[in-house]
Design a protein around this motif. Structure first.
Motif, PDB file in Angstrom:
ATOM      1  N   LYS A  81     -16.043  13.760  15.398  1.00  0.00           N
ATOM      2  CA  LYS A  81     -14.733  13.835  15.429  1.00  0.00           C
ATOM      3  C   LYS A  81     -14.553  12.798  14.552  1.00  0.00           C
ATOM      4  CE  LYS A  81     -13.987  17.978  17.953  1.00  0.00           C
ATOM      5  NZ  LYS A  81     -12.798  18.852  18.829  1.00  0.00           N
ATOM      6  N   THR A  82     -13.519  12.275  13.904  1.00  0.00           N
ATOM      7  CA  THR A  82     -12.784  11.384  13.626  1.00  0.00           C
ATOM      8  C   THR A  82     -11.676  11.587  13.023  1.00  0.00           C
ATOM      9  OG1 THR A  82     -13.516  11.555  11.490  1.00  0.00           O
ATOM     10  CG2 THR A  82     -15.236  10.260  12.984  1.00  0.00           C
ATOM     11  N   ILE A  83     -11.036  10.319  12.664  1.00  0.00           N
ATOM     12  CA  ILE A  83      -9.609  10.558  12.139  1.00  0.00           C
ATOM     13  C   ILE A  83      -9.675   9.777  11.061  1.00  0.00           C
ATOM     14  CG2 ILE A  83      -8.521  11.667  14.337  1.00  0.00           C
ATOM     15  CD1 ILE A  83      -6.931   8.579  14.472  1.00  0.00           C
ATOM     16  N   SER A  84      -8.499  10.408  10.011  1.00  0.00           N
ATOM     17  CA  SER A  84      -8.844   9.574   8.819  1.00  0.00           C
ATOM     18  C   SER A  84      -6.820   9.395   8.485  1.00  0.00           C
ATOM     19  CB  SER A  84      -9.035  10.546   7.978  1.00  0.00           C
ATOM     20  OG  SER A  84     -10.248  10.546   8.051  1.00  0.00           O
ATOM     21  N   PHE A  85      -6.765   7.607   7.762  1.00  0.00           N
ATOM     22  CA  PHE A  85      -5.363   7.392   7.474  1.00  0.00           C
ATOM     23  C   PHE A  85      -5.455   7.647   6.282  1.00  0.00           C
ATOM     24  CE2 PHE A  85      -6.412   2.808   8.893  1.00  0.00           C
ATOM     25  CZ  PHE A  85      -6.716   2.325   6.880  1.00  0.00           C
ATOM     26  N   GLY A  86      -3.940   7.529   5.743  1.00  0.00           N
ATOM     27  CA  GLY A  86      -3.685   6.938   4.435  1.00  0.00           C
ATOM     28  C   GLY A  86      -2.902   8.186   4.203  1.00  0.00           C
ATOM     29  N   PRO A  87      -2.276   8.801   3.087  1.00  0.00           N
ATOM     30  CA  PRO A  87      -2.206   7.127   2.491  1.00  0.00           C
ATOM     31  C   PRO A  87      -1.482   6.121   3.094  1.00  0.00           C
ATOM     32  CG  PRO A  87      -0.920   8.994   1.548  1.00  0.00           C
ATOM     33  CD  PRO A  87      -1.184   9.670   2.716  1.00  0.00           C
ATOM     34  N   VAL A  88      -1.210   4.451   3.419  1.00  0.00           N
ATOM     35  CA  VAL A  88      -0.780   3.704   3.954  1.00  0.00           C
ATOM     36  C   VAL A  88      -0.364   3.074   2.097  1.00  0.00           C
ATOM     37  CG1 VAL A  88      -2.664   1.872   3.351  1.00  0.00           C
ATOM     38  CG2 VAL A  88      -0.704   1.675   5.255  1.00  0.00           C
ATOM     39  N   PHE A  89       1.456   3.085   2.739  1.00  0.00           N
ATOM     40  CA  PHE A  89       1.932   2.279   2.084  1.00  0.00           C
ATOM     41  C   PHE A  89       3.318   1.783   1.905  1.00  0.00           C
ATOM     42  CE2 PHE A  89       3.170   6.395   2.406  1.00  0.00           C
ATOM     43  CZ  PHE A  89       4.420   6.238   2.733  1.00  0.00           C
ATOM     44  N   ILE A  90       3.445   0.444   1.618  1.00  0.00           N
ATOM     45  CA  ILE A  90       4.829  -0.364   1.837  1.00  0.00           C
ATOM     46  C   ILE A  90       6.033  -1.299  -0.107  1.00  0.00           C
ATOM     47  CG2 ILE A  90       5.923  -3.240   2.049  1.00  0.00           C
ATOM     48  CD1 ILE A  90       4.303  -1.397   4.415  1.00  0.00           C
ATOM     49  N   SER A  91       7.081  -0.477   0.321  1.00  0.00           N
ATOM     50  CA  SER A  91       7.615  -0.503  -0.795  1.00  0.00           C
ATOM     51  C   SER A  91       7.020  -2.221  -1.520  1.00  0.00           C
ATOM     52  CB  SER A  91       8.952  -0.349  -0.405  1.00  0.00           C
ATOM     53  OG  SER A  91       9.969  -0.992  -2.215  1.00  0.00           O
ATOM     54  N   PRO A  92       7.052  -2.141  -2.891  1.00  0.00           N
ATOM     55  CA  PRO A  92       6.786  -3.223  -3.805  1.00  0.00           C
ATOM     56  C   PRO A  92       8.004  -4.055  -3.348  1.00  0.00           C
ATOM     57  CG  PRO A  92       6.322  -0.588  -4.941  1.00  0.00           C
ATOM     58  CD  PRO A  92       7.179  -0.968  -3.849  1.00  0.00           C
ATOM     59  N   ASN A  93       9.091  -4.272  -3.687  1.00  0.00           N
ATOM     60  CA  ASN A  93      10.400  -5.116  -3.146  1.00  0.00           C
ATOM     61  C   ASN A  93       9.651  -6.274  -1.370  1.00  0.00           C
ATOM     62  OD1 ASN A  93      11.657  -4.131  -4.816  1.00  0.00           O
ATOM     63  ND2 ASN A  93      12.906  -2.742  -3.721  1.00  0.00           N
ATOM     64  N   PHE A  94       8.819  -5.096  -0.763  1.00  0.00           N
ATOM     65  CA  PHE A  94       8.546  -6.336   0.376  1.00  0.00           C
ATOM     66  C   PHE A  94       6.796  -6.195   0.663  1.00  0.00           C
ATOM     67  CE2 PHE A  94      12.299  -4.142   1.275  1.00  0.00           C
ATOM     68  CZ  PHE A  94      12.982  -4.564   2.013  1.00  0.00           C
ATOM     69  N   HIS A  95       6.342  -6.565  -0.541  1.00  0.00           N
ATOM     70  CA  HIS A  95       5.115  -6.680  -0.499  1.00  0.00           C
ATOM     71  C   HIS A  95       4.466  -8.259  -0.180  1.00  0.00           C
ATOM     72  CE1 HIS A  95       3.163  -3.368  -3.408  1.00  0.00           C
ATOM     73  NE2 HIS A  95       3.903  -2.617  -2.168  1.00  0.00           N
ATOM     74  N   ARG A  96       3.473  -8.774   0.255  1.00  0.00           N
ATOM     75  CA  ARG A  96       3.098  -9.835   0.975  1.00  0.00           C
ATOM     76  C   ARG A  96       3.560 -10.773   2.022  1.00  0.00           C
ATOM     77  NH1 ARG A  96      -1.558  -8.738  -0.243  1.00  0.00           N
ATOM     78  NH2 ARG A  96      -1.914  -8.629  -2.763  1.00  0.00           N
ATOM     79  N   LYS A  97       4.229  -9.387   2.349  1.00  0.00           N
ATOM     80  CA  LYS A  97       5.130 -10.020   3.555  1.00  0.00           C
ATOM     81  C   LYS A  97       4.574  -9.865   5.370  1.00  0.00           C
ATOM     82  CE  LYS A  97       9.257  -9.922   1.171  1.00  0.00           C
ATOM     83  NZ  LYS A  97       9.114 -11.153   0.661  1.00  0.00           N
ATOM     84  N   GLY A  98       3.312  -9.235   5.534  1.00  0.00           N
ATOM     85  CA  GLY A  98       2.419  -8.133   6.470  1.00  0.00           C
ATOM     86  C   GLY A  98       2.672  -7.644   7.317  1.00  0.00           C
ATOM     87  N   LEU A  99       3.631  -5.985   6.542  1.00  0.00           N
ATOM     88  CA  LEU A  99       4.360  -5.648   6.772  1.00  0.00           C
ATOM     89  C   LEU A  99       3.005  -4.053   6.930  1.00  0.00           C
ATOM     90  CD1 LEU A  99       7.597  -5.597   5.314  1.00  0.00           C
ATOM     91  CD2 LEU A  99       6.814  -6.204   7.289  1.00  0.00           C
TER      92      LEU A  99
END
Length: 139
Positions: A81-99
């Motif tokens: 048994k495992t778990i999977s994540f996805g999708p994971v996403f951040i609004s393009p307006n907040f990219h490259r901020k470590g969120l």
């Protein structure tokens, strides 16, 4: 920037799907379907509601992450048994901020606290290199 990570609520569904669409639109191929995947995942028996999170920046939802139950089947038909994540996403307006990193790290820690021992994901390795270790064991 004030950051809050919390479980997704039904009143968040529409904005979360809009952010997912925006985040993936024309990213890997023309158009996008991840917002529909998020919509359909919530209805599936393998969806893990307690590991469905949104991240807010200054009281505004700017991203999300979703988990489902999964498994590995060995050649001798033994199931792990495992778990999977996805999708994971951040609004393009907040990219490259470590969120994205904060959201993934937070959700992994909650999954560990709940007793999950392995997480599978699909994606580009450079996105997930920092997360190769879970609970001190190489995965």
């Amino acid at each position: 920037m004030n950051i809050i990570i919390r479980n997704e609520n039904p009143e968040d569904y529409k904005i979360v799907e809009e952010i997912a669409r925006e985040a993936f639109w024309n990213l890997y191929f023309p158009g996008g379907h991840e917002h529909f995947v998020v919509h359909k995942m919530r209805e599936h028996k393998d969806f893990i509601k307690e590991l469905s999170f949104v991240i807010e920046a200054d009281d505004k939802i700017v991203g999300g992450i979703f988990y489902t139950h999964s498994k590995i089947v060995s050649k001798d038909n033994k199931e792990y048994k495992t778990i999977s994540f996805g999708p994971v996403f951040i609004s393009p307006n907040f990219h490259r901020k470590g969120l994205g990193r904060e959201l993934i790290t937070y959700s992994i820690n909650v999954a560990k606290e709940k007793g999950y021992r392995a997480i599978l994901t699909l994606g580009y390795p450079y996105h997930y290199e920092p997360y190769r270790f879970l609970g001190g064991e190489k995965i």
